[in-house]
Design a protein around this motif. Structure first.
Motif, PDB file in Angstrom:
ATOM      1  N   MET A 143      90.284  19.115   8.447  1.00 47.88           N
ATOM      2  CA  MET A 143      89.466  18.782   7.654  1.00 47.88           C
ATOM      3  C   MET A 143      89.912  18.817   6.378  1.00 47.88           C
ATOM      4  SD  MET A 143      86.299  17.574   9.286  1.00 47.88           S
ATOM      5  CE  MET A 143      87.248  17.000  10.702  1.00 47.88           C
ATOM      6  N   LYS A 197      88.077  15.175  15.703  1.00 46.55           N
ATOM      7  CA  LYS A 197      89.045  15.828  14.868  1.00 46.55           C
ATOM      8  C   LYS A 197      89.178  17.548  14.881  1.00 46.55           C
ATOM      9  CE  LYS A 197      89.615  11.831  12.876  1.00 46.55           C
ATOM     10  NZ  LYS A 197      88.666  11.389  12.091  1.00 46.55           N
ATOM     11  N   THR A 252      87.822  13.806   3.842  1.00 45.77           N
ATOM     12  CA  THR A 252      87.322  13.601   5.468  1.00 45.77           C
ATOM     13  C   THR A 252      86.116  12.834   5.475  1.00 45.77           C
ATOM     14  OG1 THR A 252      88.322  15.517   6.319  1.00 45.77           O
ATOM     15  CG2 THR A 252      86.506  14.648   7.536  1.00 45.77           C
TER      16      THR A 252
END
Ligand code: NFD
Length: 267
Positions: free
Chosen positions: A55, A50, A59
């Protein structure tokens, strides 16, 4: 900002140690033992590959749900702001009080540095993490912000908050934008069986440092008003003796500690 080598092994190892040795008596019981590999997978799948700055506060939701399900901390939850060392000496790994770092979810990650990287073959960035996403403040808060919020929601009954009343440079004991003010104070439960009833502030002054705030002054007034407005009882104590003794253990020569030394000899 170097990242932690061996992140996976450390987290899984800490999980085993937490559940089967260290904290067995405090926060886990046999019906609530978690699968450490599964827990690590929940953590890893939230972050691996990711882009760091994507984020946000959901998350790590699954990780915290899994790690903290079934836990309530009644009359023993302890929060800190500007007092990390002395608070943890006092909480004594959960023997006296329970801090966020004494829960499984936070114990596995405390002090580690990590971030995802969508371009790296491993999905993690092992060289550096930005820690400063200009367009998305939530990215930096994704893990510890949700950790703090989740822990605050598990706290019940009387809770304790250790604050620092001898900060230099006009930094207040209770400050806006701290994790405590943004993620913990707003999330204490106000209703139900597991509601918070009373918030006890323990206000410390470091031996040999100036006293910049006492209970009933400046930011403590602001904090008291916020707590009362939420319907909790409020108490504030300057320098509880047991905490003075812990601080003096490391600062034996300070003027305030000579007094403690005197009293101890007489007893
Ligand atoms: P702050 P705050 N060692 O003192 N929390 O109210 C280590 F390892 O300004 C826990 O903003 O108070 N870290 C964590 C430290 C992170 C130390 C965020 C130290 N000696 C929030 N001193 C955590 N475990 O990492 C300061 N820090 C770091 C929860 C600290 O990691 C706790 O339940 C944090 O990133 C506690 O009630 C930053 O300095 C409250 O939020 C700000 O600490 C403390 O956050």
């Amino acid at each position: 900002n170097g990242t932690t080598c061996g992140l996976k092994e450390i987290m899984i190892g800490r999980c085993y140690e937490y559940q089967y040795m260290k904290y067995q008596l405090f926060l886990t019981n046999q019906s609530n033992v978690k699968n450490c590999t599964q827990l690590y997978q929940a953590f890893e799948s939230a972050v691996r590959y990711k882009p760091y700055c994507n984020m946000n506060m959901s998350t790590y939701e699954k990780y915290f749900q899994l790690a903290l399900s079934g836990v309530h901390v009644i009359n023993r939850a302890m929060f800190w702001s500007g007092t990390y060392g002395v608070t943890h000496a006092y909480s004594a790994d959960g023997a006296n009080y329970i801090t966020l770092e004494d829960t499984l979810a936070a114990a596995m990650a405390n002090g580690l540095v990590w971030c995802g990287n969508e371009n790296h073959t491993d999905g993690f960035d092992f060289f550096s993490c930005p820690n400063n996403c200009k367009d998305n403040r939530w990215a930096d808060l994704a893990f510890w912000g949700l950790a703090s919020k989740t822990f605050a929601q598990l706290a019940a009954g009387e809770i304790y908050v250790v604050l620092n009343g001898s900060h230099a440079n006009d930094r207040p004991a209770f400050r806006n934008n701290s994790y405590f003010s943004d993620f913990e104070l707003p999330n204490f439960r106000r209703t139900g069986e597991y509601r918070v009833t009373k918030i006890n502030i323990l206000l410390l002054h470091s031996p040999d440092k100036n006293v910049t705030e006492k209970c009933g002054e400046k930011s403590l007034v602001q904090l008291e008003n916020l707590i009362l407005a939420q319907g909790f009882q409020y108490a504030c104590k300057d320098d509880p003796e047991e905490l003075i003794l812990i601080m003096c253990g490391n600062q034996w020569k300070a003027r305030e500690c000579q007094i403690a030394r005197h009293v101890l000899r007489q007893a």
